[in-house]
Design an enzyme around this catalytic site. Structure first.
Site, PDB file in Angstrom:
ATOM      1  N   THR A   1       3.019 -12.561   3.036  1.00 34.59           N
ATOM      2  CA  THR A   1       2.265 -13.032   2.214  1.00 34.59           C
ATOM      3  C   THR A   1       2.865 -14.370   1.921  1.00 34.59           C
ATOM      4  OG1 THR A   1       1.008 -12.743   0.178  1.00 34.59           O
ATOM      5  CG2 THR A   1       3.000 -11.632   0.354  1.00 34.59           C
TER       6      THR A   1
ATOM      7  N   ASP B   1       0.841  -1.137   0.113  1.00 32.76           N
ATOM      8  CA  ASP B   1      -0.019  -0.123   0.032  1.00 32.76           C
ATOM      9  C   ASP B   1       0.803   1.147  -0.125  1.00 32.76           C
ATOM     10  OD1 ASP B   1      -2.252  -1.776   0.193  1.00 32.76           O
ATOM     11  OD2 ASP B   1      -1.802  -1.725   2.458  1.00 32.76           O
TER      12      ASP B   1
ATOM     13  N   ARG C   1      -6.273   0.662   7.663  1.00 34.88           N
ATOM     14  CA  ARG C   1      -4.861   0.177   7.622  1.00 34.88           C
ATOM     15  C   ARG C   1      -4.565   0.826   9.183  1.00 34.88           C
ATOM     16  NH1 ARG C   1      -3.956   2.374   1.593  1.00 34.88           N
ATOM     17  NH2 ARG C   1      -4.822   0.597   0.684  1.00 34.88           N
TER      18      ARG C   1
ATOM     19  N   HIS D   1      -4.001  -2.024  -6.777  1.00 33.40           N
ATOM     20  CA  HIS D   1      -3.075  -0.831  -6.952  1.00 33.40           C
ATOM     21  C   HIS D   1      -4.072   0.079  -7.836  1.00 33.40           C
ATOM     22  CE1 HIS D   1       0.508  -3.586  -7.431  1.00 33.40           C
ATOM     23  NE2 HIS D   1       0.102  -3.485  -6.297  1.00 33.40           N
TER      24      HIS D   1
ATOM     25  N   LYS E   1       2.593  10.331  -0.993  1.00 30.96           N
ATOM     26  CA  LYS E   1       1.609  11.122  -0.097  1.00 30.96           C
ATOM     27  C   LYS E   1       2.518  11.802   0.928  1.00 30.96           C
ATOM     28  CE  LYS E   1      -1.930   7.974   0.163  1.00 30.96           C
ATOM     29  NZ  LYS E   1      -2.911   6.782   1.186  1.00 30.96           N
TER      30      LYS E   1
ATOM     31  N   LYS F   1       2.278   1.946  -5.226  1.00 27.16           N
ATOM     32  CA  LYS F   1       2.816   1.435  -6.235  1.00 27.16           C
ATOM     33  C   LYS F   1       2.103   1.637  -7.692  1.00 27.16           C
ATOM     34  CE  LYS F   1       3.150  -2.463  -4.426  1.00 27.16           C
ATOM     35  NZ  LYS F   1       2.740  -2.260  -3.026  1.00 27.16           N
TER      36      LYS F   1
HETATM   37  P1  IMP Z   1      -2.373 -12.926   1.864  1.00 24.69           P
HETATM   38  O1  IMP Z   1      -1.421 -12.286   1.045  1.00 24.69           O
HETATM   39  O2  IMP Z   1      -3.840 -12.510   1.607  1.00 24.69           O
HETATM   40  O3  IMP Z   1      -2.207 -14.147   2.108  1.00 24.69           O
HETATM   41  O4  IMP Z   1      -2.251 -12.163   3.291  1.00 24.69           O
HETATM   42  C1  IMP Z   1      -1.196 -12.203   4.143  1.00 24.69           C
HETATM   43  C2  IMP Z   1      -0.771 -10.679   4.735  1.00 24.69           C
HETATM   44  O5  IMP Z   1      -0.141  -9.920   3.727  1.00 24.69           O
HETATM   45  C3  IMP Z   1      -2.046 -10.046   5.368  1.00 24.69           C
HETATM   46  O6  IMP Z   1      -1.376  -9.529   6.669  1.00 24.69           O
HETATM   47  C4  IMP Z   1      -2.475  -9.086   4.536  1.00 24.69           C
HETATM   48  O7  IMP Z   1      -3.228  -8.209   5.118  1.00 24.69           O
HETATM   49  C5  IMP Z   1      -1.261  -8.843   3.771  1.00 24.69           C
HETATM   50  N1  IMP Z   1      -1.600  -8.376   2.315  1.00 24.69           N
HETATM   51  C6  IMP Z   1      -1.851  -9.131   1.489  1.00 24.69           C
HETATM   52  N2  IMP Z   1      -1.572  -8.224   0.013  1.00 24.69           N
HETATM   53  C7  IMP Z   1      -1.568  -6.980   0.654  1.00 24.69           C
HETATM   54  C8  IMP Z   1      -1.477  -5.554   0.017  1.00 24.69           C
HETATM   55  O8  IMP Z   1      -1.628  -5.764  -1.433  1.00 24.69           O
HETATM   56  N3  IMP Z   1      -1.332  -4.782   0.547  1.00 24.69           N
HETATM   57  C9  IMP Z   1      -1.119  -4.656   2.012  1.00 24.69           C
HETATM   58  N4  IMP Z   1      -1.205  -5.838   2.712  1.00 24.69           N
HETATM   59  C10 IMP Z   1      -1.407  -6.889   1.970  1.00 24.69           C
END
Ligand code: IMP
Length: 428
Positions: A241, A15, A307, A43, A333, A18
């Site tokens: 992730t 976030d 967030r 995005h 930002k 990008k």
């Molecule tokens: P997952 O990718 O859905 O498995 O989530 C794993 C972690 O990554 C969690 O804490 C999500 O909130 C975070 N996360 C996944 N994608 C994003 C993103 O695009 N922006 C911010 N956090 C993300």
């Protein structure tokens, strides 16, 4: 830029903005490649009064004449991809040519169900706070060599065999371990065949497309999703992730060799945010965190979740510089900080009387450290109309210079508002 590849990554917890930086760069490059993650990403690109949120499509889709690629490293939710494509088509804005790697893995309905079941199993105390988009379970299948690729969707016999093996195993897990109802094979198979038929025109050899473009002297931009601190190898594991958002993931997820990378761009927000669980040393749970969330509109583009917000963490940023080999920063930002009397930045951490300048991604370490802040004077002026560095108030210039000095990397782009034009470029 021609004939070479740049990688753009998130230098924090995702976030960072990008999408808007890719959008700013896309005009100057020819090929834009998403290389990891999936529909967990969001995005955002704002052009004039229009806002586009891309979850799977590369952020260059709005430009005519570009080649946009979904690389082998992405996990594709075909339903979401078709939705995004249809939305753009309905508005007449699918201006770029899209190629989806035949080797990218497919997110299937059981991945999403398992994502939810795994989170429920972890319970409140150990939940990761995933986006529930099936990302983790899909990568598990990929690395367990059981996954279904986009290419499989157009081979009915191969698909039937692979899918029946998967549905059988997943149903055993769902019913016997999680006590849930089994998923029906037939409807999943039919839906997958329909996806294949609709997406067939886009499937291709993505790495060869990129290679050919490079041979023709074209510029390639690899667009990372999420951020360095969510990387499965270098992030705050297990609160990460399931892919590699760091620069090295760009090579793996696109098929571009490391010797063809000319520059790595790190996108960093002027403060920090995190969605989901996990350590966040500079999180501000008081009025400043609320201020940043409200003023910065810090709500997830994918899940809508508020967030968590806090101050810029130079310890973490220096780590991102090191892990990604960053050559330049894009600072987004900056305008959100306008109006603050003082701006805090963490320069080091302390724990049990010891000072730490190096980031260690260990969750237990980061949960206990206390950041040591310096306080910089803020500025009152609205900076959204500034188009050169010199037009920024002195305090804003000083904040940027402070980041450059401590990150030891120049800031080449400054975002002073969400729109495409609200950008300051400095030898970028
Ligand atoms: P997952 O990718 O859905 O498995 O989530 C794993 C972690 O990554 C969690 O804490 C999500 O909130 C975070 N996360 C996944 N994608 C994003 C993103 O695009 N922006 C911010 N956090 C993300």
């Amino acid at each position: 830029m021609k004939g070479c590849t740049e990688i753009l990554i998130g230098a924090q917890w995702g976030d960072e903005g990008k999408g808007r930086v890719v959008d700013a760069l896309a005009g100057k490059t020819d090929v834009i490649v998403r290389y990891q993650g999936g529909a967990n990403a969001g995005h955002t690109v704002i052009v004039g009064s229009e806002k586009h949120v891309f979850h799977l499509l590369p952020s260059g889709m709005l430009y005519t004449g570009k080649l946009c690629i979904i690389g082998n490293g992405v996990v594709v939710d075909p339903e979401q991809l078709l939705l995004e494509l249809q939305e753009l088509q309905a508005q007449g804005k699918d201006r770029a040519r899209l190629v989806v790697s035949r080797d990218a893995h497919v997110v299937l309905p059981y991945h999403k169900v398992l994502d939810g079941a795994d989170e429920a199993f972890r319970g409140k105390e150990h939940a990761i706070g995933t986006t529930k988009r099936g990302i983790g379970p899909c990568y598990v299948d990929k690395y367990n060599r059981m996954g279904i690729t986009m290419g499989d969707l157009v081979k009915p016999d191969v698909l039937r065999e692979k899918l029946s093996q998967n549905v059988n195993l997943k149903n055993m897990l769902l019913t016997r371990i999680y006590g849930m109802t089994p998923l029906p094979f037939d409807s999943i198979y039919q839906e997958a065949l329909e996806w294949g038929a609709k997406l067939a025109p886009y499937l291709g050899d993505a790495s060869l497309e990129v290679h050919k473009a490079l041979e023709e002297g074209k510029g390639v931009l690899l667009e990372g999703a999420q951020g360095t601190l969510l990387d499965v190898d270098f992030g705050t594991y297990p609160y990460v992730t399931s892919s590699n958002p760091t620069a090295a993931g760009g090579c793996i997820g696109s098929g571009v060799g490391p010797t063809r990378i000319s520059r790595v761009i790190g996108v960093v927000k002027a403060y920090c945010t995190r969605v989901g669980e996990g350590p966040f040393p500079t999180e501000d749970l008081g009025e400043w965190g609320d201020y940043l969330r409200d003023k910065g509109g810090e709500f997830g583009a994918t899940t809508g979740r508020p967030r968590r917000c806090g101050w810029l963490d130079m310890v973490a940023l220096r780590y991102a510089v090191r892990i990604n080999g960053l050559g330049v920063l894009a600072l987004t930002k900056l305008d959100v900080l306008s109006g603050l009397e003082e701006i805090r930045v963490a320069l080091e951490y302390s724990l049990e009387g010891k000072q730490y300048r190096e980031f260690t991604p260990s969750a237990s370490f980061l949960e206990n450290v206390k950041p040591r802040y310096v306080s910089l004077p803020g500025w009152k002026e609205d900076i959204s109309k500034c188009r050169s560095f010199e037009e920024l108030p002195q305090e804003a210039q000083n904040y940027v210079k402070f980041i450059e000095e401590h990150a030891e990397v120049p800031v080449g782009l400054i975002g002073v508002g969400p729109g495409r034009e609200e950008t300051i470029l400095r030898n970028f």
